[in-house]
Design a protein around this motif. Structure first.
Motif, PDB file in Angstrom:
ATOM      1  N   LYS A 191       0.821  -1.224   0.000  1.00 18.75           N
ATOM      2  CA  LYS A 191       0.000   0.000   0.000  1.00 18.75           C
ATOM      3  C   LYS A 191       0.846   1.261   0.000  1.00 18.75           C
ATOM      4  O   LYS A 191       0.555   2.214  -0.721  1.00 18.75           O
ATOM      5  N   SER A 210       2.574   3.802  -5.464  1.00 19.76           N
ATOM      6  CA  SER A 210       2.835   4.873  -6.444  1.00 19.76           C
ATOM      7  C   SER A 210       4.142   4.623  -7.198  1.00 19.76           C
ATOM      8  O   SER A 210       4.325   5.122  -8.316  1.00 19.76           O
ATOM      9  N   SER A 227       3.635   3.257 -10.832  1.00 22.52           N
ATOM     10  CA  SER A 227       2.949   3.999 -11.894  1.00 22.52           C
ATOM     11  C   SER A 227       3.842   4.146 -13.127  1.00 22.52           C
ATOM     12  O   SER A 227       3.356   4.420 -14.220  1.00 22.52           O
ATOM     13  N   GLU A 280      -4.219   1.791 -12.458  1.00 18.22           N
ATOM     14  CA  GLU A 280      -5.214   2.527 -11.655  1.00 18.22           C
ATOM     15  C   GLU A 280      -6.120   1.567 -10.886  1.00 18.22           C
ATOM     16  O   GLU A 280      -6.347   1.726  -9.684  1.00 18.22           O
ATOM     17  N   ARG A 281      -6.630   0.582 -11.574  1.00 18.46           N
ATOM     18  CA  ARG A 281      -7.556  -0.384 -10.951  1.00 18.46           C
ATOM     19  C   ARG A 281      -6.844  -1.219  -9.882  1.00 18.46           C
ATOM     20  O   ARG A 281      -7.346  -1.395  -8.775  1.00 18.46           O
ATOM     21  N   LYS A 282      -5.657  -1.737 -10.221  1.00 15.28           N
ATOM     22  CA  LYS A 282      -4.930  -2.584  -9.274  1.00 15.28           C
ATOM     23  C   LYS A 282      -4.480  -1.804  -8.043  1.00 15.28           C
ATOM     24  O   LYS A 282      -4.500  -2.325  -6.930  1.00 15.28           O
ATOM     25  N   SER A 283      -4.092  -0.545  -8.224  1.00 16.20           N
ATOM     26  CA  SER A 283      -3.664   0.234  -7.060  1.00 16.20           C
ATOM     27  C   SER A 283      -4.826   0.454  -6.099  1.00 16.20           C
ATOM     28  O   SER A 283      -4.649   0.421  -4.881  1.00 16.20           O
ATOM     29  N   LYS A 284      -6.038   0.644  -6.617  1.00 14.07           N
ATOM     30  CA  LYS A 284      -7.222   0.770  -5.751  1.00 14.07           C
ATOM     31  C   LYS A 284      -7.505  -0.545  -5.023  1.00 14.07           C
ATOM     32  O   LYS A 284      -7.846  -0.546  -3.841  1.00 14.07           O
ATOM     33  N   MET A 285      -7.354  -1.646  -5.726  1.00 19.61           N
ATOM     34  CA  MET A 285      -7.584  -2.950  -5.100  1.00 19.61           C
ATOM     35  C   MET A 285      -6.560  -3.217  -3.993  1.00 19.61           C
ATOM     36  O   MET A 285      -6.905  -3.750  -2.936  1.00 19.61           O
ATOM     37  N   GLN A 335      -5.083  -1.024  -2.146  1.00 22.71           N
ATOM     38  CA  GLN A 335      -5.424  -0.167  -0.997  1.00 22.71           C
ATOM     39  C   GLN A 335      -6.483  -0.818  -0.099  1.00 22.71           C
ATOM     40  O   GLN A 335      -6.560  -0.523   1.089  1.00 22.71           O
ATOM     41  N   LEU A 336      -7.302  -1.704  -0.655  1.00 19.44           N
ATOM     42  CA  LEU A 336      -8.359  -2.368   0.114  1.00 19.44           C
ATOM     43  C   LEU A 336      -7.898  -3.649   0.819  1.00 19.44           C
ATOM     44  O   LEU A 336      -8.647  -4.208   1.623  1.00 19.44           O
TER      45      LEU A 336
END
Length: 133
Positions: free
Chosen positions: A54, A58, A61, A98-103, A105-106
């Motif tokens: 987490k 960044s 990217s 973008e999608r994987k970084s949000k996942m 974070q969860l």
């Protein structure tokens, strides 16, 4: 060359099998050149990411380099060849960042998700071996 590198003497069969010839070729190239460069274009690299990623997500990217170390035991003509193996991916781009970084974070605790990487501009990876005594 392989015998002297690993300090072994092979008991050669009358016929060398295809898988044995592939091992001979790969090991000879690695020993002779100290490393082997291979393109991974058209393939992918999958890495399990956990909640510890987490804080560093960044960093992914942009293209990154990966290093994978391990130890191998290869049986060839009655001898066990022990060596450490390093694979270096020069440039890897996270697929669907973008999608994987949000996942990521969860994620909680020891949860993990697979993350795929594609080759970047430099699509080479390098294999390096070192004999283990």
């Amino acid at each position: 060359m392989i015998e002297s590198y690993f300090d072994v003497i092979f008991d050669l069969p009358e016929k060398i099998e295809v898988n044995q010839s592939k091992i001979i070729f790969s090991l000879s190239e690695l020993i002779k050149n100290n490393n082997k460069s291979i393109s991974w274009k058209g393939t992918e690299l999958t890495i399990q990411f956990g909640s510890l990623a987490k804080n560093n997500i960044s960093d992914f990217s942009e293209p990154v380099s990966f290093l994978a170390d391990g130890e191998n035991n290869v049986e060839l003509f009655g001898q066990i060849l022990r060596f450490s193996h390093r694979r270096v991916y020069k440039s890897a781009i996270m697929r669907d960042y973008e999608r994987k970084s949000k996942m990521i974070q969860l994620l909680e605790g020891d949860e993990t998700i697979p993350v795929k990487f594609d080759p970047g501009e430099d699509d080479a990876y390098y294999d390096i071996i070192q004999r283990i005594d």
